[in-house]
Motif scaffolding. Structure first.
Motif, PDB file in Angstrom:
ATOM      1  N   ASN A  28       0.602  -1.225  -0.005  1.00 36.80           N
ATOM      2  CA  ASN A  28       0.018   0.092  -0.079  1.00 36.80           C
ATOM      3  C   ASN A  28       0.828   1.021   0.108  1.00 36.80           C
ATOM      4  OD1 ASN A  28      -2.636   1.221  -0.028  1.00 36.80           O
ATOM      5  ND2 ASN A  28      -2.363   1.703   2.159  1.00 36.80           N
ATOM      6  N   SER A  37      -4.574   6.340  -4.907  1.00 33.98           N
ATOM      7  CA  SER A  37      -4.946   5.412  -3.488  1.00 33.98           C
ATOM      8  C   SER A  37      -6.274   4.520  -3.566  1.00 33.98           C
ATOM      9  CB  SER A  37      -5.128   6.339  -2.363  1.00 33.98           C
ATOM     10  OG  SER A  37      -6.038   7.179  -2.579  1.00 33.98           O
ATOM     11  N   ARG A  40      -4.675   1.389  -5.309  1.00 41.42           N
ATOM     12  CA  ARG A  40      -3.621   0.940  -4.888  1.00 41.42           C
ATOM     13  C   ARG A  40      -4.192   0.002  -3.512  1.00 41.42           C
ATOM     14  NH1 ARG A  40      -1.224   5.027  -3.626  1.00 41.42           N
ATOM     15  NH2 ARG A  40      -1.684   5.202  -1.489  1.00 41.42           N
ATOM     16  N   TYR A  41      -5.121   0.892  -2.902  1.00 41.41           N
ATOM     17  CA  TYR A  41      -5.536   0.185  -1.756  1.00 41.41           C
ATOM     18  C   TYR A  41      -6.181  -1.257  -1.904  1.00 41.41           C
ATOM     19  CZ  TYR A  41      -7.964  -0.455   2.898  1.00 41.41           C
ATOM     20  OH  TYR A  41      -8.380  -0.720   4.011  1.00 41.41           O
ATOM     21  N   ALA A  44      -3.464  -3.859  -3.045  1.00 44.40           N
ATOM     22  CA  ALA A  44      -2.503  -4.099  -2.114  1.00 44.40           C
ATOM     23  C   ALA A  44      -3.169  -5.205  -1.138  1.00 44.40           C
ATOM     24  CB  ALA A  44      -2.088  -2.912  -0.964  1.00 44.40           C
ATOM     25  N   LYS A  45      -4.476  -5.145  -0.916  1.00 51.40           N
ATOM     26  CA  LYS A  45      -5.290  -6.049  -0.275  1.00 51.40           C
ATOM     27  C   LYS A  45      -5.313  -7.489  -0.877  1.00 51.40           C
ATOM     28  CE  LYS A  45      -7.382  -4.308   3.415  1.00 51.40           C
ATOM     29  NZ  LYS A  45      -7.252  -4.937   4.851  1.00 51.40           N
TER      30      LYS A  45
END
Length: 344
Positions: A28, A37, A40-41, A44-45
């Motif tokens: 993240n 974001s 990305r968030y 990333a998860k």
């Protein structure tokens, strides 16, 4: 006068249940995944959930957790003692801020505020600067400092790939390992980066190369057979090379005694204890290697701690306030993203 020194490192999970959140924090980071974001968030998860089972097996090999916090605390204690023993003008206190696990910068800054220093010095435990490591930690600290209204005079030591004592620390450890052995290949292994990062102006690869060059000069043996390679490649992007795996296979097949030097890691962690010590040794033996030796990470080596303390003390003597150290000649001007060329 009180001076707070902030040691930056990546951090690591303190138990297996925290492997996935640690990986999430890693991916993240906009310096790792340079995406908006809102993209990305969730990405990333997904990545952290997918990679967690593999990473857990890695940490199971070294007892179920990363040793990096304990080892960084040892370095912080040694550095603090060295600083305060060398002079009596300042009261130095060394703090730790991890980028992807605890203690995070947001936690550390509260303790630093209680210490109430007249100066703060930011010191990454990454000898070579990269936007993905030192740069990310420095930027996070500055943003958190702004949010917490910390206006203390702050300086940054961005990198020290050719520092005399840093080079001596590596040289002495290498000499001890190669003393008395023949037909060996000295393999300097650094963490890799996507090639596009270097093309975008990241000075990391150049700084690693300069450090290796200095070490070889210090060893002062023209017959020494050595190579610099890069490990830990992940994902589909093209990474800088050659890869440590390829170098190991090639030299194992021709009967070389392999001597591995972790040139960009100053603490033992999964990349050294598992990747170098277990996975790459298995790869070497599978391809005919009879002798595999690994030089230890610097840790609290006396020359390394002296290197860090000298960087700090010399910086104060020369009053490099609100500037980055070393000066601009640390990197060529072609590296537009290099902090030695402009403030981070």
């Amino acid at each position: 006068m009180k001076v707070a020194v902030i040691l930056f490192n990546l951090g690591g999970p303190d138990k297996l249940d925290n492997v996935e959140p640690f990986l999430f924090n890693l991916f993240n980071d906009p310096a790792i995944l340079n995406l908006p974001s809102f993209i990305r968030y969730p990405l990333a998860k997904i990545i952290s959930k997918k990679r967690a089972p593999i990473a857990k097996k890695i940490y199971e090999e070294i007892g179920g957790s990363s040793p990096i916090l304990k080892l960084t605390k040892n370095q912080a204690n040694s550095l603090e003692k060295s600083l305060n023993n060398k002079q009596n003008k300042f009261d130095y206190k060394v703090f730790i801020a991890m980028r992807c696990w605890h203690p995070r910068a947001s936690e550390t800054i509260k303790i630093v505020k209680d210490f109430n220093p007249s100066e703060i010095i930011l010191l990454p435990l990454y000898p070579q600067y990269s936007a993905a490591t030192s740069g990310s930690s420095i930027l996070e600290w500055k943003e958190i400092a702004r949010k917490n209204n910390v206006k203390t005079n702050t300086s940054t030591i961005c990198c020290y790939p050719e520092d005399t004592k840093f080079i001596k620390a590596h040289t002495e450890l290498i000499k001890k390992k190669i003393n008395g052995i023949n037909n060996f290949k000295l393999i300097f292994s650094a963490h890799g980066l996507p090639e596009k990062n270097i093309k975008n102006g990241d000075p990391y690869q150049w700084q690693v190369e300069q450090g290796v060059k200095k070490i070889i000069e210090e060893i002062n043996d023209k017959s020494i057979d050595y190579i610099l390679s890069y490990q830990s490649r992940v994902g589909p992007l093209k990474w800088i090379g050659p890869s440590t795996e390829d170098v190991i296979v090639k030299n194992s097949k021709i009967g070389k005694h392999l001597v591995i030097v972790p040139i960009a890691f100053v603490s033992e962690h999964s990349e050294t204890l598992v990747e170098l010590d277990i996975e790459y040794e298995k790869l070497a033996k599978k391809n005919g290697c009879k002798n595999y030796t690994r030089v230890e990470a610097l840790g609290i080596n006396e020359y390394f701690i002296e290197s860090l303390s000298n960087l700090i003390l010399n910086k104060n003597e020369h009053k490099f306030k609100d500037n980055l150290y070393p000066p601009k000649n640390r990197c060529p001007s072609s590296f537009t993203k290099c902090p030695c060329q402009s403030n981070v």
